[in-house]
Design a protein around this motif. Structure first.
Motif, PDB file in Angstrom:
ATOM      1  N   CYS A 244     -48.412  -5.089  29.651  1.00  0.00           N
ATOM      2  CA  CYS A 244     -48.345  -5.842  28.395  1.00  0.00           C
ATOM      3  C   CYS A 244     -48.494  -7.350  28.595  1.00  0.00           C
ATOM      4  O   CYS A 244     -48.607  -8.099  27.633  1.00  0.00           O
ATOM      5  CB  CYS A 244     -47.048  -5.545  27.650  1.00  0.00           C
ATOM      6  SG  CYS A 244     -45.590  -6.261  28.449  1.00  0.00           S
TER       7      CYS A 244
ATOM      8  N   CYS B 153     -45.985  -8.500  33.624  1.00  0.00           N
ATOM      9  CA  CYS B 153     -46.185  -7.057  33.511  1.00  0.00           C
ATOM     10  C   CYS B 153     -47.682  -6.760  33.439  1.00  0.00           C
ATOM     11  O   CYS B 153     -48.383  -7.316  32.604  1.00  0.00           O
ATOM     12  CB  CYS B 153     -45.479  -6.547  32.256  1.00  0.00           C
ATOM     13  SG  CYS B 153     -45.817  -4.824  31.913  1.00  0.00           S
TER      14      CYS B 153
ATOM     15  N   CYS C  25     -42.622  -1.144  28.971  1.00  0.00           N
ATOM     16  CA  CYS C  25     -43.784  -0.452  29.556  1.00  0.00           C
ATOM     17  C   CYS C  25     -43.385   0.528  30.650  1.00  0.00           C
ATOM     18  O   CYS C  25     -44.259   1.106  31.306  1.00  0.00           O
ATOM     19  CB  CYS C  25     -44.762  -1.475  30.137  1.00  0.00           C
ATOM     20  SG  CYS C  25     -45.383  -2.614  28.905  1.00  0.00           S
TER      21      CYS C  25
ATOM     22  N   CYS D 183     -40.454  -4.173  33.551  1.00  0.00           N
ATOM     23  CA  CYS D 183     -40.626  -4.332  32.106  1.00  0.00           C
ATOM     24  C   CYS D 183     -40.211  -3.006  31.461  1.00  0.00           C
ATOM     25  O   CYS D 183     -40.884  -1.987  31.642  1.00  0.00           O
ATOM     26  CB  CYS D 183     -42.085  -4.649  31.785  1.00  0.00           C
ATOM     27  SG  CYS D 183     -42.461  -4.645  30.026  1.00  0.00           S
TER      28      CYS D 183
HETATM   29 ZN   LIG Z   1     -44.695  -4.642  29.846  1.00  0.00          ZN
END
Ligand SMILES: [Zn+2]
Ligand SMILES: [Zn+2]
Length: 413
Positions: free
Chosen positions: A286, A283, A267, A264
Motif C-alpha cells: 500500500c 509497505c 496489508c 503493515c
Molecule cells: Zn500496507
C-alpha cells in the motif's frame, strides 16, 4: 521461598480491560497460575483505590485480602502515561509506579489533583508531565516510590519506542536516571535482545504480563528468592542490584509479541529489519509507512551483535508459552475452545500453571496429561518451536506441533 511476581496488570477501570478484573478474581487467578505476588494495578484511580482500601490490608510487608480468602500478596502499583514535548518532539511514554503503602498512594493522588490531572477517566491516567519531573515529584512525596519504564520497546508508548521515545535512559530522565533501577522488556523483546545495548547492563530487565484480563496474568513474570512477599525487599533487590535474590524472569518468545517485526497490519505484510531498510520503511503493497517493530529499534540502538553473551550483571531467563496455548496447539484448536478450557482447568486444579510449565519432570507431566501435551511442554522448554512473528499490533504465533504431528493423534480425549 521462591516468589513468582507479576507486577504490571490492569483493573477493570483501565480502558479496554475486562470487567472480570476485580481484586478477588485477580487473587483467585494468581492461585491457579502459581503467582505469589501481584500488582494491584490502577492504584491512583479513585474508585479502585477505594476498593483496595476496603478489601486489602497491609500485613508484614505486603497487602492481603482482609477476609483471608487468598494467600496472594499485593503490591500497590499503577501504570501512567506521560505525554509531553521534550526537545521539540512529542513523547508518549508509559511507566509503572510502585508504592510502599496507601499513604504514599494518597499523597500522589493529592499532588496530581493539585496539578489538575484527571485520574478518574482511566485506570492508566494520562499525565501531561515530563518523565523526569514526574519522578522528581514522586521521590519528594516518598523516596521509597519506584518508577519502572513500561514495555520499553513498543513503538507507540515507550521510553525507547520508535514513534514515541528516547535513545537512552539519560536522555529521558536526566539527573534522575540514577533512580531508574529497572526497565520492563515487554512482550515483544526478551533479555537477549536487550543485552545488545551495553548501557542497559546496569539496570535490571523485569518482565510482567500487562494483563488486560485475568486470563493473561503471569504470561511474563519475575522470580525472586524472598523470605516472604515484601515491597521493601523487592525495592532493595532492585536498588542493590542483588543478583543472588533475583533468580530469573519468565518471558514470552519475543516473536509472539504484537510489535516484534516491522509490518503493515492492513496489508498483512511483515518483514525483518534488513528488508524494511531496503523498502525504505514503506509497505510494498500500500506504500504507507511500516510500523517499525522492536527488533528494528533494538538493532538501531545496539552496540553489540545479535545473540550476545550474557552480561555478568544480568538475570537468567526462560521462555514460556501460556499453557492454554500449548493445549490448544496440541488439539489443533483455538485457545478459547471448550475442550481446551476444560483440559486447562483440569490440569491447573491439580498443579499451578507455573509448576506445570517450569518444574514438573517428564514423568509427572505424563501422569498429569496426554503424551502430546506433555511433549508440547517439553518442546517449549527446549525452545523447539515454530514461530511467525507479530507485527503492527498483530500477535505472533508460536507452535510446538507441525500439522503432521497433530494428524497422528486422533481420538485422544
Ligand atoms: Zn500496507
Ligand atoms: Zn502500557
Amino acid at each position: 521461598m521462591r516468589i513468582i511476581a507479576d507486577l504490571h496488570l490492569h483493573s477493570r477501570f483501565s480502558r479496554s480491560c475486562s470487567k472480570d478484573l476485580t481484586i478477588s478474581n485477580i487473587a483467585k487467578a494468581c492461585e491457579l497460575k502459581g503467582i505469589n505476588m501481584v500488582g494491584t494495578a490502577d492504584a491512583l484511580h479513585p474508585e479502585w483505590r477505594k476498593e483496595i482500601g476496603e478489601l486489602l490490608e497491609l500485613r508484614d510487608g505486603a497487602y492481603y485480602l482482609k477476609d483471608g480468602s487468598s494467600k496472594t500478596a499485593f503490591i500497590l502499583s499503577t501504570e501512567v502515561a506521560c505525554i509531553y514535548k521534550r526537545h521539540d518532539k512529542v513523547r508518549r511514554l508509559h511507566h509503572v509506579l510502585y508504592f510502599p503503602d496507601l499513604e504514599a498512594v494518597d499523597k500522589t493522588i493529592t499532588a496530581l489533583n493539585e496539578r489538575g490531572r484527571n485520574l478518574r477517566s482511566d485506570g492508566r491516567p494520562i499525565l501531561g508531565m515530563d518523565s523526569e519531573d514526574l519522578l522528581k515529584m514522586l521521590l519528594e512525596i516518598d523516596e521509597r516510590i519506584l518508577l519502572v519504564p513500561a514495555h520499553a520497546w513498543t513503538p507507540w508508548f515507550a521510553i525507547f519506542g520508535s514513534k514515541s521515545g528516547f535513545d537512552s535512559i539519560e536522555e529521558c530522565f536526566g539527573d534522575y536516571s540514577k533512580y531508574i533501577y529497572a526497565i520492563e522488556t515487554g512482550l515483544s523483546s526478551d533479555p537477549v535482545m536487550n543485552w545488545r545495548i551495553s548501557a542497559l547492563d546496569n539496570v535490571f530487565l523485569i518482565s510482567n504480563s500487562d494483563a488486560h484480563s485475568c486470563n493473561n496474568l503471569g504470561r511474563e513474570a519475575n522470580v525472586f528468592e524472598m523470605e516472604k512477599p515484601s515491597y521493601d525487599e523487592f525495592r532493595r533487590i532492585l536498588i542493590e542490584h542483588d543478583l543472588s535474590k533475583f533468580l530469573e524472569t519468565i518471558e514470552f518468545f519475543p516473536e509472539e509479541g504484537k510489535y516484534h517485526a516491522d509490518g503493515c497490519a492492513g496489508c498483512k505484510f511483515w518483514c525483518e529489519p534488513e528488508k524494511s531498510k531496503k523498502l525504505a520503511g514503506r509497505c510494498p503493497k500500500c506504500g504507507k509507512l511500516l510500523t517499525i517493530g522492536v527488533l528494528s529499534r533494538v538493532s538501531d540502538l545496539a552496540d553489540r551483535d545479535p545473540n550476545p553473551t550474557k552480561p555478568i550483571s544480568a538475570v537468567p531467563f526462560r521462555h514460556v508459552v501460556p499453557l492454554k496455548e500449548l493445549i490448544a496447539d496440541s488439539f489443533g484448536k483455538r485457545p478459547q475452545a471448550k475442550a481446551v478450557i476444560l483440559e486447562y482447568e483440569r490440569m491447573v486444579s491439580l498443579a499451578g500453571e507455573f509448576a506445570i510449565l517450569l518444574d514438573m519432570a517428564e514423568k509427572e507431566l505424563l501422569e498429569l496429561t496426554s503424551p502430546e501435551i506433555a511433549t508440547g511442554i517439553l518442546r517449549m522448554r527446549t525452545g523447539n518451536v515454530c514461530v511467525r512473528p507479530g507485527y503492527d499490533g498483530i500477535y505472533g504465533e508460536i507452535h510446538v506441533y507441525a500439522d503432521e504431528d497433530r494428524s497422528k493423534q486422533v481420538g485422544l480425549f
